[in-house]
Design a protein around this motif. Structure first.
Motif, PDB file in Angstrom:
ATOM      1  N   LEU B 224      -3.225  -8.167  -9.155  1.00  0.00           N
ATOM      2  CA  LEU B 224      -3.449  -7.107  -8.117  1.00  0.00           C
ATOM      3  C   LEU B 224      -2.534  -7.020  -7.052  1.00  0.00           C
ATOM      4  CD1 LEU B 224      -7.425  -7.364  -8.756  1.00  0.00           C
ATOM      5  CD2 LEU B 224      -5.892  -5.236  -9.395  1.00  0.00           C
ATOM      6  N   VAL B 225      -2.337  -8.185  -6.504  1.00  0.00           N
ATOM      7  CA  VAL B 225      -1.202  -8.314  -5.416  1.00  0.00           C
ATOM      8  C   VAL B 225       0.335  -7.787  -5.935  1.00  0.00           C
ATOM      9  CG1 VAL B 225       0.130  -9.575  -3.998  1.00  0.00           C
ATOM     10  CG2 VAL B 225      -2.338 -10.132  -4.426  1.00  0.00           C
ATOM     11  N   ASN B 226       0.398  -8.008  -7.310  1.00  0.00           N
ATOM     12  CA  ASN B 226       1.760  -7.415  -7.821  1.00  0.00           C
ATOM     13  C   ASN B 226       1.498  -5.929  -7.944  1.00  0.00           C
ATOM     14  OD1 ASN B 226       2.693  -9.944  -8.346  1.00  0.00           O
ATOM     15  ND2 ASN B 226       2.163  -9.937 -10.336  1.00  0.00           N
ATOM     16  N   VAL B 227       0.572  -5.380  -8.428  1.00  0.00           N
ATOM     17  CA  VAL B 227       0.289  -3.750  -8.401  1.00  0.00           C
ATOM     18  C   VAL B 227       0.649  -3.437  -6.855  1.00  0.00           C
ATOM     19  CG1 VAL B 227      -1.568  -1.786  -8.305  1.00  0.00           C
ATOM     20  CG2 VAL B 227      -1.362  -3.749 -10.274  1.00  0.00           C
ATOM     21  N   ALA B 228       0.120  -3.967  -5.871  1.00  0.00           N
ATOM     22  CA  ALA B 228       0.424  -3.593  -4.489  1.00  0.00           C
ATOM     23  C   ALA B 228       1.715  -3.886  -3.898  1.00  0.00           C
ATOM     24  CB  ALA B 228      -0.826  -4.000  -3.482  1.00  0.00           C
ATOM     25  N   SER B 229       2.417  -4.474  -4.714  1.00  0.00           N
ATOM     26  CA  SER B 229       3.745  -5.120  -3.933  1.00  0.00           C
ATOM     27  C   SER B 229       4.883  -5.214  -4.809  1.00  0.00           C
ATOM     28  CB  SER B 229       3.268  -6.364  -3.253  1.00  0.00           C
ATOM     29  OG  SER B 229       3.265  -7.378  -4.329  1.00  0.00           O
TER      30      SER B 229
END
Lengths: 281, 281, 281
Positions: B224-229
């Motif tokens: 989910l951090v990957n999706v955001a960043s």
């Protein structure tokens, strides 16, 4: 209306006061831990609804009346059966992420005054505010959830990635460790950390200042910052779903039970040193 | 399997060790410069493949065994004819940006422990890691490429813009200058710079801590951090293509030749003061 | 051509000089306040057009010849009737945001050297530059507009949200308060704040350094940073439209009139302490 709210406040854990029609104050008062009991969810909803609907209010400050704690995580000792199955709000999100998104999108300016621990839902509430100011000596922010075996549910993956960049967001969330005032300022977790003695006056002056400005101008300006900066709702939905899924796994339930057996959710070392505590399991 | 890897390691420039099944260590050991020889590309690929496929590993730390150098740029004195024409990987990217993207997307948490110089591919590898911690006294990061006449190929335009904002990213990349530990921390190039004496213990404690958490929770949270960043792969592709195009220009070849004539890619002042060196051409 | 520009410069408020064909200097010289008169809009346009069209220039530094002021806001005492109704430029944007976008997108590297006050259009011009370096003692940045009752028109909502994150951007814009050098550096409003005595030499060295690099490489690299970091033009359009709409409201006109009655746009306490000034209305 003001009197009614004041009368009701004493029976609640969240108090709404109105220093002026333009400047409100929301105070968490659920001693000894300011732990988030499920009964507080409708109280938050009521306050956000008031913020959204009363026309004169321009600024709202969130603070705490409890020594050592701004607002912390869900009370895992309370009856939580219904929580994951609450009906979604108008946006389709679960009520908790929905309230956070509504607060961020509201036309009122929200400021978190953080003294003491803000972890889990407390950190998420602070991140949904428009600005965050922390006590350099007494504030500790964290997202402890990964240390307890579950994915945070209120969107810190979406929020922290945008506030502090990917590397620092991954550190904060995956380390699940305490972030004191100085580091929170360096990382951009908060706008600034101030000496504890100066914090109240600083926030009050800022809130009073903004409350003296034109409401329509504030609204139109904030709306454009939102366009540039708010995560899409979908990321909150994915985060919440991942949280619920992780909670359902036996490994997580076992980890939480073990934490509870060792003092989690009760006053004492577990909550006073939550970062160390989840790292020792 | 562990023994086989250990036996093989001594003939390679990149060593993989396993302090525990959950916590791995990748050490660059190509003295005297930790320069990136083309033969290291398949070694990086092998390690990233291991990270992707072995189920127990949760955290991998990248560090250096060479005094003064974390990992630096391509060895322009080596035979490079084939490098630009390697077949693309499964994502369609050239192998180098592809490996970087795979490392960032992998479900394992990657931490760069930076002591000494990290420039060019060394900086890009660090940027592909999930977190970066630097020696305050001994780390120097940079993207020197523009000073040598070519566009960086491993995506720092995409990565640094998101980590530190447009202005600081343009300064780092277009100045092509050395960024010491303090400034790297101020700019968010690294998570934090620590006193050199504390760096190893800090990173080891963080890696050990995260390795004690639940792997599924780590994976779901990081995703989910990957999706955001994470930058879109397309930006890595554009960056790589711009790099290859710039390399083919006579002006660039002339500039690189001139740098080589003056000591580039060899031990000495050129590599010890690369920022000054490319600025004096 | 050089001589012609130099002859013309003395009659203008904005001077273009050419320390070298690769390195230009644009100096705001409109004493005593460096206030932005409507007659300066075509001058900015002329300079940006030169930057876009002359092939040799690689770096341009924007600075001030006026003690205490880098460049400030629109001169509300001037005849402004035509300003909001200027025909849009080729991108469809109003000329002011269009020039800002063109400067950011141009293949030349732009650096703001900020000494004294940069507020309103002065801050927006600095934000459109590729890098910003400030005098630690003498620089003050701000977007004062919300305090004067209107939405900023040159896109700081889009720019600051991306440079410093949502919380700090909302604080800077909604507080409408002065941001001194130290805080500007902490927030990423500027790349760095330097001791005033070092600022000129630092910027000159950086500009000279970049001007020694290959122009094509600079262009291709900057273009890729732009892809990763520039706001969509649409956000500038929305910001400009919100500004124009807010200016048309009687409440805003009344607020601006009241500010003018108390010294706004004239030398003295109002402009010397603009943050305090708009907060006292």
């Amino acid at each position: 209306m003001k009197n009614a709210t004041r009368r009701g406040a004493s029976m609640k854990q969240i108090h709404l006061t109105r220093p002026s029609p333009h400047y409100w104050r929301v105070t968490f008062n659920h001693p000894p831990l300011n732990i988030f009991g499920p009964e507080m969810l409708p109280q938050v909803n009521e306050i956000i609804t008031a913020i959204e609907t009363e026309e004169q209010v321009k600024v709202v400050v969130f603070d705490s009346a409890v020594e050592g704690f701004f607002l912390i995580h869900l009370d895992f000792l309370a009856k939580l059966d219904d929580l994951a199955h609450l009906p979604p709000g108008p946006t389709g999100l679960h009520p908790w992420p929905e309230m956070l998104v509504r607060l961020s999108r509201s036309s009122v300016v929200s400021i978190a005054l953080i003294r003491g621990r803000a972890t889990g839902m407390g950190s998420e509430l602070a991140l949904a505010c428009d600005m965050r100011f922390a006590s350099r000596e007494k504030a500790i922010l964290s997202q402890f959830e990964v240390g307890a075996g579950f994915v945070p549910g209120g969107g810190p993956m979406a929020q922290l990635s945008r506030l502090m960049g990917r590397g620092r967001a991954l550190e904060v969330i995956l380390s699940a460790d305490d972030v004191p005032g100085d580091l929170a300022e360096l990382y951009g977790y908060v706008n600034r950390s101030l000496p504890d003695a100066d914090l109240d006056a600083f926030v009050d002056a800022l809130a009073t200042r903004i409350a003296s400005f034109d409401k329509q101008t504030i609204m139109d300006t904030k709306r454009l910052v939102n366009v540039a900066s708010l995560p899409p709702d979908m990321e909150f939905e994915s985060g919440w779903n991942a949280c619920v899924a992780s909670m359902a796994r036996p490994a997580t339930q076992k980890r939480i039970k073990s934490l509870i057996d060792r003092g989690f959710c009760k006053p004492g070392d577990a909550e006073n040193h939550l970062g160390d505590f989840v790292g020792q399991l």
